[in-house]
Design an enzyme around this catalytic site. Structure first.
Site, mmCIF file in Angstrom:
data_model
loop_
_atom_site.group_PDB
_atom_site.id
_atom_site.type_symbol
_atom_site.label_atom_id
_atom_site.label_comp_id
_atom_site.label_asym_id
_atom_site.label_seq_id
_atom_site.Cartn_x
_atom_site.Cartn_y
_atom_site.Cartn_z
ATOM 1 N N GLU A 50 0.811 -1.219 0.000
ATOM 2 C CA GLU A 50 0.000 0.000 0.000
ATOM 3 C C GLU A 50 0.848 1.274 0.000
ATOM 4 O O GLU A 50 0.751 2.105 0.911
ATOM 5 C CB GLU A 50 -0.957 -0.013 1.197
ATOM 6 C CG GLU A 50 -1.937 -1.177 1.142
ATOM 7 C CD GLU A 50 -2.959 -1.189 2.267
ATOM 8 O OE1 GLU A 50 -2.828 -0.366 3.196
ATOM 9 O OE2 GLU A 50 -3.880 -2.020 2.211
ATOM 10 N N GLU A 84 -4.768 -8.599 -0.174
ATOM 11 C CA GLU A 84 -5.588 -8.503 1.031
ATOM 12 C C GLU A 84 -7.040 -8.352 0.603
ATOM 13 O O GLU A 84 -7.347 -7.615 -0.326
ATOM 14 C CB GLU A 84 -5.193 -7.293 1.888
ATOM 15 C CG GLU A 84 -3.806 -7.347 2.491
ATOM 16 C CD GLU A 84 -3.480 -6.099 3.309
ATOM 17 O OE1 GLU A 84 -4.428 -5.352 3.685
ATOM 18 O OE2 GLU A 84 -2.287 -5.865 3.580
#
Length: 582
Positions: A193, A312
């Protein structure tokens, strides 16, 4: 499908620690001079198979995947965020549930010098290596990454370009040296991220392109098994938006490497994922958000031969074993069932985010076996669901028939059961199209003495997948009482009487929205309010109360899952709070 797993074995440590550090320095020097350490005469390279499995086949063989969350990525240490140290038995548990790969997030910052040569602590590197070895020895694929470093120091790249890039390269040079002889079932993921502070969108795109490209160069230059290891590259923030995936596609094309994998994350339509703005249900809007995201993944990458690893997925507020679940269980079940379906349609490998909410790391037991059975079933087929997993029967009124809408999802409805006993069609229930109706006769029997709470549990069976659980619940309108307190400690006394809280509205007398989320009257579950069922109260958080205007009365409307609403009034005056029931 070709599977690249080798027989489970313990991997040699490769070059010694001293040699690894030397290789780190050489890689950095080599990069600055435009040279490569992957010489054609590298013995390790010549010993590798000439024809490795295609990336798409390897990533497909990794489905399904699981995250070792809040562990080696915890700050500052492995047990800092509530999980015990990882054991070999944990991977046995994950493997036994049917997972074929694990993602091992690692935060390196607190185990690494902050100045050149950015040396990673040998003890920590050994621990990471041990955990990776355990997973590999269990026959699992492993994805190893740089995790919370993304916001800890990598985010400063706009202001400290050269320093961040040097540390990033040194970090990956050391990881690459340590794992250069690992089997190809170990994958490297560039960064989790990634974000960049105080930068324009164009600058962010350029910086991420530079990081991903540098990561690729460092790993490929380190030799050994890293010459054709699968490398996982993220979008900015791992967000699956069109423009960000387009940027990543451009980077991957420029690298001319067939051993690359794209990664994004998905946590659902945000209002539903955290229960804010009235997003209590997995409704058409939430469903479309998911369908659109997976369609983009498929069209932008999978259709072009680039595998996608959904590194995820989950819901941001479910499950949460430390607090009341913000997302109602049945709505979460529908979300996870659909996600498995969308992933299969798109040919996408999915990695469940688990920070200890799915597997109890202390007991190695699955906290919600029914939820896990549905998720597991979604890897191969669809399951039928319904408009709700609850049927509320008011105690203070005559019992009447109740109707649910079935979501068949391509299955066939096969009946209702209570335990091992089938209910009788016609007498206990009827089905008309997609409408399932429980008769008053059946409900009278099922509620028994009509005690508040769950009186009976039914299961709707379908032609495939897992059954859909339906709780029959007796309830009455919740009763709230007056209270006083402070902005730091205030709760509404509540007799829930069998009902459960869905959401809360907050408005001033003039109709304006009250609370820290001022763009919607529906406040965020757990962040603004939280039911305490055992304690018989609804807690209003300090963040919510401190955001209220001083001396301005606020009307709270509590929405319950039975459909009942109850109003309450609070007023903040300096640091004091008073509350009264309507």
């Amino acid at each position: 499908m070709k599977d690249i797993r080798n027989a489970a074995h313990r991997r040699s440590r490769g070059p010694g620690r001293l040699a690894g550090l030397l290789l780190t320095v050489l890689v950095i020097v080599g990069l600055s001079g435009g040279t490569s350490l992957a010489a054609t005469g590298d013995p390790a390279q010549s010993e590798r198979p000439k024809a490795a499995a295609a990336a798409v086949d390897a990533v497909a063989a990794m489905q399904p995947s699981w995250n070792l969350g809040n562990t080696l990525d915890a700050i500052p240490d492995e047990t800092s965020w509530g999980n015990p140290p990882v054991t070999e038995e944990l991977f046995d548990t994950v493997r036994a549930k049917g997972f074929r790969s694990v993602r091992i997030p690692v935060t390196w910052k607190d185990h690494q010098s902050a100045t050149a040569p950015y040396t990673i602590d040998a003890t920590f590197m050994n621990r990471v290596e041990q955990v990776v070895d355990w997973a590999l020895a269990d026959g699992l694929y492993v994805v190893l990454n740089v995790h919370h470093d993304s916001w800890q120091w990598i985010a400063d790249m706009p202001a400290d370009h050269d320093g961040v890039l040097a540390r990033f390269d040194a970090t990956w040079a050391q990881i690459s040296a340590t794992f250069r002889d690992a089997p190809r079932t170990l994958l490297f993921e560039s960064v989790n991220e990634p974000v960049f502070n105080n930068a324009t969108e164009a600058q962010k795109a350029q910086l991420l392109r530079e990081l991903n490209t540098s990561f690729h160069t460092v790993v490929r230059s380190s030799g050994g098994g890293n010459g054709d290891r699968l490398l996982v590259l993220p979008t900015e923030g791992c967000t699956p938006s069109q423009n960000l995936m387009d940027d990543l596609s451009t980077t991957m094309s420029a690298l001319h490497d067939s051993n690359l994998v794209a990664t994004v994350h998905y946590y659902g339509y945000w209002p539903f994922s955290v229960n804010i703005a009235g997003g209590t249900r997995y409704d058409a809007t939430a469903q479309k958000d998911m369908t659109d995201a997976f369609t983009r993944m498929r069209d932008l990458f999978v259709a072009k031969g680039i595998p996608v690893y959904l590194g995820e997925y989950g819901l941001l507020s479910y499950p949460d074993y430390t607090r009341p679940d913000a997302v109602e269980r049945g709505e979460a079940l529908k979300y996870f069932e659909d996600l498995g379906h969308q992933a299969r349609l798109g040919g996408i490998t999915t990695a469940l985010w688990d920070a200890g909410s799915f597997v109890n790391r202390n007991t190695l037991q699955w906290r919600d076996p029914g939820m896990m059975e549905l998720i597991k079933s979604s890897w191969t087929t669809r399951s039928g669901t319904a408009s709700s997993d609850t049927v509320y029967v008011p105690k203070s009124a005559p019992i009447t028939a109740r109707t649910l809408t079935l979501n068949l999802n391509g299955t066939g409805f096969q009946g209702l059961w209570q335990g091992g006993t089938p209910l009788s069609y016609g007498r206990d229930y009827t089905v008309s199209g997609s409408r399932l109706t429980l008769t008053a006769t059946a409900l009278t029997r099922l509620v028994g003495d009509r005690a508040h709470g769950v009186n009976a549990t039914l299961r709707a069976r379908f032609s495939r997948g897992v059954p859909w659980q339906i709780d029959v619940i007796t309830h009455d309108t919740p009763v709230l009482s007056g209270a006083t307190g402070t902005t730091g400690s205030f709760a509404v006394p509540a007799r829930f009487r069998g009902d459960s809280l869905a959401t809360m509205e907050a408005r001033y007398a003039d109709g304006g929205n009250a609370g820290q989320t001022d763009w919607t009257p529906f406040q965020e579950f757990n962040r603004a309010f939280s039911p305490d069922y055992p304690g018989g109260r609804i807690v209003l958080t300090a963040d919510f109360l401190n955001a209220l205007r001083d001396g301005a009365p606020v009307t709270l409307t509590f929405h319950f899952w039975s459909g009942t609403t109850v109003t309450y009034h609070v007023t903040k005056s300096a640091g004091s709070v008073t509350g009264s029931a309507s």
